[in-house]
Design a protein around this motif. Structure first.
Motif, PDB file in Angstrom:
ATOM      1  N   PHE A 216     -54.619  92.931  94.341  1.00  0.00           N
ATOM      2  CA  PHE A 216     -54.648  94.367  94.013  1.00  0.00           C
ATOM      3  C   PHE A 216     -55.147  94.532  92.589  1.00  0.00           C
ATOM      4  CE2 PHE A 216     -50.551  92.702  92.829  1.00  0.00           C
ATOM      5  CZ  PHE A 216     -50.341  93.231  91.561  1.00  0.00           C
ATOM      6  N   ALA A 217     -55.739  95.692  92.333  1.00  0.00           N
ATOM      7  CA  ALA A 217     -56.124  96.053  90.961  1.00  0.00           C
ATOM      8  C   ALA A 217     -55.092  97.011  90.413  1.00  0.00           C
ATOM      9  CB  ALA A 217     -57.511  96.686  90.946  1.00  0.00           C
ATOM     10  N   LEU A 218     -54.860  96.896  89.109  1.00  0.00           N
ATOM     11  CA  LEU A 218     -53.916  97.763  88.412  1.00  0.00           C
ATOM     12  C   LEU A 218     -54.674  98.375  87.231  1.00  0.00           C
ATOM     13  CD1 LEU A 218     -50.927  98.656  87.989  1.00  0.00           C
ATOM     14  CD2 LEU A 218     -50.656  96.635  86.565  1.00  0.00           C
ATOM     15  N   ALA A 219     -54.605  99.702  87.115  1.00  0.00           N
ATOM     16  CA  ALA A 219     -55.343 100.379  86.046  1.00  0.00           C
ATOM     17  C   ALA A 219     -54.485 101.470  85.430  1.00  0.00           C
ATOM     18  CB  ALA A 219     -56.631 100.994  86.600  1.00  0.00           C
ATOM     19  N   VAL A 220     -54.866 101.863  84.223  1.00  0.00           N
ATOM     20  CA  VAL A 220     -54.273 103.039  83.597  1.00  0.00           C
ATOM     21  C   VAL A 220     -55.420 104.021  83.349  1.00  0.00           C
ATOM     22  CG1 VAL A 220     -54.436 102.168  81.203  1.00  0.00           C
ATOM     23  CG2 VAL A 220     -52.651 103.805  81.816  1.00  0.00           C
TER      24      VAL A 220
END
Ligand code: DHB
Ligand code: MG
Length: 227
Positions: A216-220
């Motif tokens: 999974f990708a995690l971004a802000v």
């Protein structure tokens, strides 16, 4: 030393579930109901459901947007992270999936916190414009539309909004620039967007476990303007 094989990834995931996640009747019934209704077995793994729940708590989320409800398994994890004033708005294209999800979410006791919007997300998302910004967005729908969903995550978020994008590994297929699989191409485009678009600061983690090799990708959301 155990070998790195899918069977061993599964055993280790089961150990982590037993140790850290536990066995919850409402969540296990939701999965059973989803299987009985013939929905595909592609809901997030228990360890990933718990991760979504923890991210929502860490973010202090009150408003969560989910794109791709399926049978409501991840929705329940997210809804449980909110207090009674919190809301999960979850979008599902298939009316049958939404019916299964509604029953599962209600049975889990979080029905009042969850609104299911039935329709194609590309059509539903514009109707959310002008509502209060979302604190966390979980994208787990048709991979072909991932860049459109990321764009909406930025538009419907605020600086600090947490964005999680599922299925960035796809059994390693993700490294093939000549892929003919539109789901892989859609996910590659999303990863390129997360890297290049100043509205996001992102990373991605590969995972192994019950669901094989994925991630999974995690971004802000940064608050920078759109390119
Ligand atoms: C697929 C979709 C998912 O969201 C997932 O977690 C795993 C597989 C798929 O469409 O193949
Ligand atoms: Mg997924």
């Amino acid at each position: 030393m155990a070998e790195s094989t899918p069977a061993n990834w599964r055993s280790a995931d089961e150990y982590l579930i037993d140790s850290l996640v536990g066995h919850d009747a409402a969540l296990e019934s939701a999965v059973a109901a989803q299987r009985a209704a013939g929905l595909p077995a592609i809901e997030v793994a228990p360890v990933a459901g718990k991760l979504l729940h923890l991210l929502a708590r860490i973010a202090g989320a009150r408003r969560v947007l989910e794109i791709g409800t399926l049978g409501g398994y991840s929705t329940i994890w997210l809804a449980r992270a909110l207090d009674e004033n919190g809301r999960v708005i979850t979008i599902e294209a298939e009316a049958r999936n939404a019916e299964v999800a509604r029953a599962n979410i209600d049975a889990a006791g979080v029905g009042e916190r969850v609104e299911i919007l039935v329709g194609r997300a590309v059509e539903v998302l514009p109707t959310l414009e002008g509502t209060e910004p979302f604190d966390l967005v979980f994208i787990d729908a048709d991979k072909e539309s991932n860049t459109i969903y990321l764009d909406w995550a930025a538009r419907l978020g605020r600086p600090g909004t947490v964005v999680v994008l599922d299925n960035i590994g796809r059994e390693g297929e993700i490294v093939d620039p000549h892929t003919t699989d539109p789901r892989v191409a859609g996910t590659r485009a999303a990863l390129e967007m997360l890297g290049a678009d100043a509205r996001f600061d992102a990373t991605a983690l590969q995972t192994v476990g019950l669901k094989g090799w994925d991630g999974f990708a995690l971004a802000v959301v940064t608050g920078a303007s759109a390119p």
